[in-house]
Design a protein around this motif. Structure first.
Motif, PDB file in Angstrom:
ATOM      1  N   GLU A 186      55.668 -19.223 -71.566  1.00 17.90           N
ATOM      2  CA  GLU A 186      57.198 -19.377 -72.594  1.00 17.90           C
ATOM      3  C   GLU A 186      57.591 -20.372 -72.027  1.00 17.90           C
ATOM      4  O   GLU A 186      59.367 -20.435 -72.125  1.00 17.90           O
ATOM      5  N   LEU A 187      57.556 -21.726 -72.190  1.00 15.13           N
ATOM      6  CA  LEU A 187      58.431 -23.268 -71.754  1.00 15.13           C
ATOM      7  C   LEU A 187      58.321 -23.299 -72.689  1.00 15.13           C
ATOM      8  O   LEU A 187      57.314 -24.189 -73.684  1.00 15.13           O
ATOM      9  N   ASN A 188      59.459 -24.333 -73.432  1.00 11.83           N
ATOM     10  CA  ASN A 188      59.387 -25.112 -74.147  1.00 11.83           C
ATOM     11  C   ASN A 188      60.061 -26.131 -74.098  1.00 11.83           C
ATOM     12  O   ASN A 188      61.622 -26.411 -74.905  1.00 11.83           O
ATOM     13  N   PRO A 189      59.949 -27.348 -73.869  1.00 14.13           N
ATOM     14  CA  PRO A 189      60.753 -28.550 -72.714  1.00 14.13           C
ATOM     15  C   PRO A 189      61.101 -29.447 -74.117  1.00 14.13           C
ATOM     16  O   PRO A 189      59.794 -29.926 -74.904  1.00 14.13           O
ATOM     17  N   TYR A 190      61.964 -30.250 -74.410  1.00 16.73           N
ATOM     18  CA  TYR A 190      61.704 -31.680 -74.876  1.00 16.73           C
ATOM     19  C   TYR A 190      61.609 -32.446 -74.298  1.00 16.73           C
ATOM     20  O   TYR A 190      61.177 -32.657 -72.529  1.00 16.73           O
ATOM     21  N   PHE A 191      60.765 -33.044 -74.790  1.00 15.83           N
ATOM     22  CA  PHE A 191      60.092 -34.800 -74.621  1.00 15.83           C
ATOM     23  C   PHE A 191      60.084 -36.264 -75.366  1.00 15.83           C
ATOM     24  O   PHE A 191      59.995 -35.324 -76.726  1.00 15.83           O
ATOM     25  N   THR A 192      59.695 -37.048 -74.544  1.00 16.11           N
ATOM     26  CA  THR A 192      59.580 -37.679 -75.589  1.00 16.11           C
ATOM     27  C   THR A 192      58.075 -37.963 -75.314  1.00 16.11           C
ATOM     28  O   THR A 192      57.516 -37.970 -74.063  1.00 16.11           O
ATOM     29  N   ARG A 193      57.296 -38.088 -76.411  1.00 14.47           N
ATOM     30  CA  ARG A 193      55.835 -38.527 -76.614  1.00 14.47           C
ATOM     31  C   ARG A 193      55.675 -40.364 -76.804  1.00 14.47           C
ATOM     32  O   ARG A 193      55.899 -39.784 -77.613  1.00 14.47           O
ATOM     33  N   LEU A 194      54.612 -40.502 -75.691  1.00 15.32           N
ATOM     34  CA  LEU A 194      54.208 -42.175 -76.052  1.00 15.32           C
ATOM     35  C   LEU A 194      52.127 -41.354 -75.864  1.00 15.32           C
ATOM     36  O   LEU A 194      52.114 -41.543 -75.516  1.00 15.32           O
TER      37      LEU A 194
END
Length: 96
Positions: free
Chosen positions: A24-32
Motif C-alpha cells: 500500500e505504498l504510493n511513493p512520488y518519483f521521477t522515472r527515466l
C-alpha cells in the motif's frame, strides 16, 4: 529527507510496482526510461548486441517511506537475483 535512486532492468519494473501496491505504498518519483549503461550485470544498451535496457527511479521521501521502498527493492532482488537491480541512498536537502 532521503534521496533514493533505483536502477534496474526494465523487465522487473511492473513487478516492482506490484510490490509497492502490496505494501500500500504510493511513493512520488521521477522515472527515466530507457537508461543505458554498464554495471555489475553487464551492458544495457538497447541495441542488437546488448538488447536489454534499464530504468531509473529517483525518490525524495521521508525515512519511513524510504524504508518501505528499500524493503520492496530487497524483495524484488530476492525474486530476481540474476537481474540488475541496485538502490542508492543519500541525504537530500530541499533548497526551494
Amino acid at each position: 529527507m532521503v534521496r533514493l535512486e533505483l536502477i534496474a532492468n526494465r523487465a522487473v519494473e511492473d513487478d516492482l510496482y506490484d510490490l509497492f501496491k502490496k505494501q500500500e505504498l504510493n511513493p512520488y518519483f521521477t522515472r527515466l526510461g530507457e537508461v543505458q549503461g554498464f554495471g555489475n550485470s553487464g551492458a544495457r544498451k538497447g541495441d542488437h548486441i546488448f538488447p536489454e535496457e534499464n530504468f531509473l527511479l529517483i525518490f525524495y521521501c521521508d525515512e519511513q517511506t524510504a524504508q518501505s521502498i528499500t524493503d520492496s527493492v530487497l524483495e524484488l532482488k530476492r525474486i530476481f537475483p540474476a537481474e540488475g537491480i541496485v538502490l542508492f541512498r543519500s541525504v537530500a536537502d530541499r533548497v526551494g
